[in-house]
Design an enzyme around this catalytic site. Structure first.
Site, PDB file in Angstrom:
ATOM      1  N   THR A  64       1.075  -1.248  -0.020  1.00 13.61           N
ATOM      2  CA  THR A  64      -0.355   0.235   0.109  1.00 13.61           C
ATOM      3  C   THR A  64       0.998   1.118   0.143  1.00 13.61           C
ATOM      4  OG1 THR A  64      -2.068  -1.046   0.457  1.00 13.61           O
ATOM      5  CG2 THR A  64      -1.304   1.311   1.651  1.00 13.61           C
TER       6      THR A  64
ATOM      7  N   VAL B 271     -12.223  -5.776   1.268  1.00  9.64           N
ATOM      8  CA  VAL B 271     -12.197  -4.857   1.679  1.00  9.64           C
ATOM      9  C   VAL B 271     -11.386  -4.307   2.671  1.00  9.64           C
ATOM     10  CG1 VAL B 271     -12.891  -2.428   1.592  1.00  9.64           C
ATOM     11  CG2 VAL B 271     -14.275  -3.735  -0.033  1.00  9.64           C
TER      12      VAL B 271
ATOM     13  N   THR C 131      -0.198   0.833   6.593  1.00  9.10           N
ATOM     14  CA  THR C 131       0.283  -0.109   5.555  1.00  9.10           C
ATOM     15  C   THR C 131       0.663  -1.212   6.462  1.00  9.10           C
ATOM     16  OG1 THR C 131       1.553  -0.926   4.095  1.00  9.10           O
ATOM     17  CG2 THR C 131       2.730   0.101   5.409  1.00  9.10           C
ATOM     18  N   GLY C 132      -0.513  -2.588   6.148  1.00 14.43           N
ATOM     19  CA  GLY C 132      -0.506  -4.003   6.848  1.00 14.43           C
ATOM     20  C   GLY C 132      -1.247  -4.539   6.363  1.00 14.43           C
TER      21      GLY C 132
ATOM     22  N   GLY D  17      -4.561  -5.454   6.507  1.00 17.09           N
ATOM     23  CA  GLY D  17      -5.913  -4.862   6.837  1.00 17.09           C
ATOM     24  C   GLY D  17      -6.792  -5.668   7.639  1.00 17.09           C
TER      25      GLY D  17
HETATM   26  N1  ASP Z   1      -2.940  -2.507   4.321  1.00 17.35           N
HETATM   27  C1  ASP Z   1      -3.558  -3.189   3.059  1.00 17.35           C
HETATM   28  C2  ASP Z   1      -5.051  -4.036   3.223  1.00 17.35           C
HETATM   29  O1  ASP Z   1      -5.243  -5.027   3.777  1.00 17.35           O
HETATM   30  C3  ASP Z   1      -2.528  -3.771   2.308  1.00 17.35           C
HETATM   31  C4  ASP Z   1      -1.173  -3.037   2.571  1.00 17.35           C
HETATM   32  O2  ASP Z   1      -0.943  -2.315   2.895  1.00 17.35           O
HETATM   33  O3  ASP Z   1      -0.066  -3.036   1.748  1.00 17.35           O
HETATM   34  O4  ASP Z   1      -5.723  -3.954   1.890  1.00 17.35           O
END
Ligand code: ASP
Length: 313
Positions: A178, A207, A229-230, A232
């Site tokens: 992300t 989502v 980011t992580g 979700g």
């Molecule tokens: N947070 C994003 C999700 O779970 C994934 C990411 O951080 O790359 O959709």
């Protein structure tokens, strides 16, 4: 016009392996990060709004194939790209978001349009796209978003029946890619923006946090702007972005204390890997992560430029 200006961005956190990172890939990633943070900073330096700066920075990362947002987004189980994005402006806590869009080149811009031109905060799928086309957005074919790398990742994931890779072919296969930005403008406005393709092999219209205000994105003037980011599913359950703001507001924690409290504390204890970028009302930037790396960059209130990848840098 007397507030310091400051901006920070991320291109995803997770396991990034030094031994698999080629010099050329590293140079390309660092160059994209620097271009993105500079694009946002240019707007701030010209007196522009914090949200426009955050969107400009995220747009550069969406247009790069190296990050999981816009071009280069990961693929769903059915081999589509489905993207989520959200934005928030801290002056009045205005917000906009889209989820599951397939044909919009820059979902972060659409999230801003939802905020500015609709009566709603979150639009999904075909409805979000209908709104986009009514507001002058071009239809972008799925082919534009595809990269060979994401196709290989999907096949590998399907073989294992997983949502996250256990073996990596790329230095950042186990990274959540992300992208996001937080900015403070000369008028004292804080803003945040986040954009993603989500997670590889996702099904059933899944989502993540990146579309959700309070989980993946939050901004409030006088307090903080946050983009996460992580995985979700964890960030949603701990409403991570707004948790940082709440800790600063009620517990009077600093941006660093508040960010590290949740990322190294309750989120990690739950099994949530990832990180966030946060920027307080004085222009103080903090990068928090409980993973081995996070693609990130900032230009702080003194004009100092920083671009980094690994947690130990
Ligand atoms: N947070 C994003 C999700 O779970 C994934 C990411 O951080 O790359 O959709």
């Amino acid at each position: 016009m007397n507030s310091p200006i400051s901006i920070a961005i991320h291109g995803g956190a997770g396991t990034i392996l030094r031994e698999q990172m080629s010099d050329s890939l590293k140079a390309a990633i660092l160059s994209d990060l620097e271009s993105a943070v500079r694009a946002g900073h240019r707007l701030l330096a010209a007196g522009g709004d914090a949200l426009d700066a955050a969107v400009a920075a995220v747009k550069v990362l969406e247009d790069s194939p190296h990050f999981n947002a816009g071009k280069g987004s990961v693929l769903t189980h059915k081999e589509f790209v489905e993207m989520d994005a959200s934005v928030m402006h801290g002056a009045r806590c205005d917000a906009g978001a889209v989820a599951g869009v397939r044909h919009i080149k820059n979902p972060v811009e659409l999230a801003r349009s939802v905020m500015q031109q609709s009566d709603h905060v979150l639009l999904i799928g075909e409805g979000a796209e209908a709104f986009a086309f009514e507001h002058g957005y071009a239809y972008t074919e799925q082919d534009y978003f595809f990269t060979e790398r994401r196709y290989e990742q999907l096949q590998s994931m399907k073989e294992k029946g997983m949502f996250a890779l256990s073996e990596s072919r790329y230095p950042d296969d186990n990274k959540y890619g992300t992208v996001g930005a937080v900015a403070l403008d000369a008028h004292g406005n804080l803003a945040a923006a986040t954009s993603t393709g989500g997670i590889t092999n996702k099904k059933y219209g899944r989502v993540g946090d990146s579309a959700l205000i309070g989980a993946g994105t939050y901004a409030e003037n006088g307090v903080v702007a946050v983009s996460t980011t992580g995985m979700g599913e964890y960030f949603i359950r701990k409403t991570v972005a707004v948790d940082v703001a709440a800790r600063m507001r009620y517990l009077k924690e600093s941006v660093q204390q508040a960010s590290d409290s949740i990322i190294q504390g309750e989120l990690k204890a739950l099994g949530g890997e990832g990180g966030l970028i946060a920027l307080d009302a004085h222009g103080q930037v903090h990068f928090a992560m409980n993973s081995s790396g996070m693609y990130r960059a900032s230009i702080d209130a003194t004009g100092h430029v920083c671009v980094k990848i690994y947690a130990d840098e």
